[in-house]
Motif scaffolding. Structure first.
Motif, short mmCIF file in Angstrom:
data_model
loop_
_atom_site.label_atom_id
_atom_site.label_comp_id
_atom_site.label_asym_id
_atom_site.label_seq_id
_atom_site.Cartn_x
_atom_site.Cartn_y
_atom_site.Cartn_z
N ALA A 89 82.88 61.36 -11.22
CA ALA A 89 83.85 62.46 -11.17
C ALA A 89 84.49 62.58 -9.78
CB ALA A 89 83.20 63.76 -11.59
N GLU A 90 84.98 61.47 -9.27
CA GLU A 90 85.66 61.40 -7.98
C GLU A 90 84.78 61.77 -6.78
OE1 GLU A 90 89.42 63.38 -8.03
OE2 GLU A 90 89.95 62.54 -9.98
N GLN A 91 83.48 61.75 -6.96
CA GLN A 91 82.55 61.96 -5.86
C GLN A 91 81.66 60.74 -5.75
OE1 GLN A 91 80.25 65.50 -6.37
NE2 GLN A 91 82.02 66.85 -6.26
N THR A 92 81.25 60.44 -4.54
CA THR A 92 80.30 59.34 -4.34
C THR A 92 78.90 59.92 -4.28
OG1 THR A 92 81.95 58.09 -3.11
CG2 THR A 92 79.65 57.41 -2.86
N VAL A 93 78.05 59.41 -5.15
CA VAL A 93 76.65 59.82 -5.19
C VAL A 93 75.83 58.67 -4.64
CG1 VAL A 93 74.75 60.47 -6.71
CG2 VAL A 93 77.07 61.27 -7.21
N LEU A 94 74.98 58.96 -3.68
CA LEU A 94 74.08 57.95 -3.11
C LEU A 94 72.68 58.22 -3.64
CD1 LEU A 94 75.29 58.12 0.59
CD2 LEU A 94 75.92 56.42 -1.11
N TYR A 95 72.03 57.17 -4.10
CA TYR A 95 70.66 57.37 -4.56
C TYR A 95 69.78 56.22 -4.10
CZ TYR A 95 71.48 54.03 -8.35
OH TYR A 95 71.74 52.90 -9.08
N GLY A 96 68.50 56.53 -3.96
CA GLY A 96 67.54 55.53 -3.53
C GLY A 96 66.27 56.21 -3.05
N PRO A 97 65.29 55.40 -2.71
CA PRO A 97 64.01 55.97 -2.30
C PRO A 97 64.06 56.57 -0.91
CG PRO A 97 63.97 53.60 -2.07
CD PRO A 97 65.29 53.95 -2.71
N VAL A 98 63.38 57.69 -0.76
CA VAL A 98 63.13 58.28 0.55
C VAL A 98 61.63 58.16 0.75
CG1 VAL A 98 63.25 60.37 1.95
CG2 VAL A 98 65.09 59.84 0.34
N LEU A 99 61.26 57.35 1.72
CA LEU A 99 59.86 56.94 1.85
C LEU A 99 58.93 58.02 2.37
CD1 LEU A 99 60.59 53.40 3.28
CD2 LEU A 99 60.28 54.08 0.90
N ASP A 100 59.42 58.82 3.30
CA ASP A 100 58.59 59.86 3.89
C ASP A 100 59.48 60.85 4.63
OD1 ASP A 100 59.29 58.53 6.25
OD2 ASP A 100 57.36 57.55 6.45
N GLN A 101 58.88 61.82 5.27
CA GLN A 101 59.65 62.86 5.94
C GLN A 101 60.48 62.29 7.09
OE1 GLN A 101 57.35 66.02 7.78
NE2 GLN A 101 58.89 67.51 7.14
N ALA A 102 59.95 61.34 7.82
CA ALA A 102 60.69 60.73 8.92
C ALA A 102 61.94 60.02 8.40
CB ALA A 102 59.80 59.76 9.69
N HIS A 103 61.80 59.32 7.28
CA HIS A 103 62.94 58.66 6.66
C HIS A 103 64.00 59.68 6.24
CE1 HIS A 103 64.57 55.88 3.29
NE2 HIS A 103 65.27 55.73 4.39
N LEU A 104 63.57 60.77 5.64
CA LEU A 104 64.48 61.84 5.23
C LEU A 104 65.26 62.37 6.42
CD1 LEU A 104 65.63 63.95 3.27
CD2 LEU A 104 63.58 65.32 3.74
N PHE A 105 64.56 62.68 7.50
CA PHE A 105 65.23 63.22 8.69
C PHE A 105 66.18 62.20 9.29
CE2 PHE A 105 61.52 66.36 9.48
CZ PHE A 105 62.08 67.24 8.56
N GLY A 106 65.84 60.92 9.21
CA GLY A 106 66.75 59.88 9.69
C GLY A 106 68.02 59.82 8.86
N LEU A 107 67.88 59.93 7.53
CA LEU A 107 69.06 59.96 6.66
C LEU A 107 69.94 61.16 6.99
CD1 LEU A 107 67.48 59.06 3.20
CD2 LEU A 107 69.11 57.68 4.49
N LEU A 108 69.34 62.33 7.13
CA LEU A 108 70.10 63.53 7.44
C LEU A 108 70.82 63.40 8.78
CD1 LEU A 108 67.55 66.23 6.24
CD2 LEU A 108 69.66 65.52 5.10
#
Length: 51
Positions: free
Chosen positions: A11-30
């Motif tokens: 719907a004209e939006q880009t959705v990114l999906y995939g594994p987030v391994l741990d909290q450090a990985h999440l904070f790195g993505l953010l």
């Protein structure tokens, strides 16, 4: 930018999906979202599969 995530256009939006391994990985993505000034509308876990 996000090699560990797979993009899908819905719907004209880009959705990114995939594994987030741990909290450090999440904070790195953010942090990368902030660095590239990309708006983050929503983040949620994928549904788990039942056996």
């Amino acid at each position: 930018m996000f090699p560990e995530l797979k993009p899908v256009v819905i719907a004209e939006q880009t959705v990114l999906y995939g594994p987030v391994l741990d909290q450090a990985h999440l904070f790195g993505l953010l942090a990368r979202f902030r660095t590239y000034r990309l708006p983050l509308t929503e983040m949620r876990p994928l549904p788990t599969r039942s056996p």
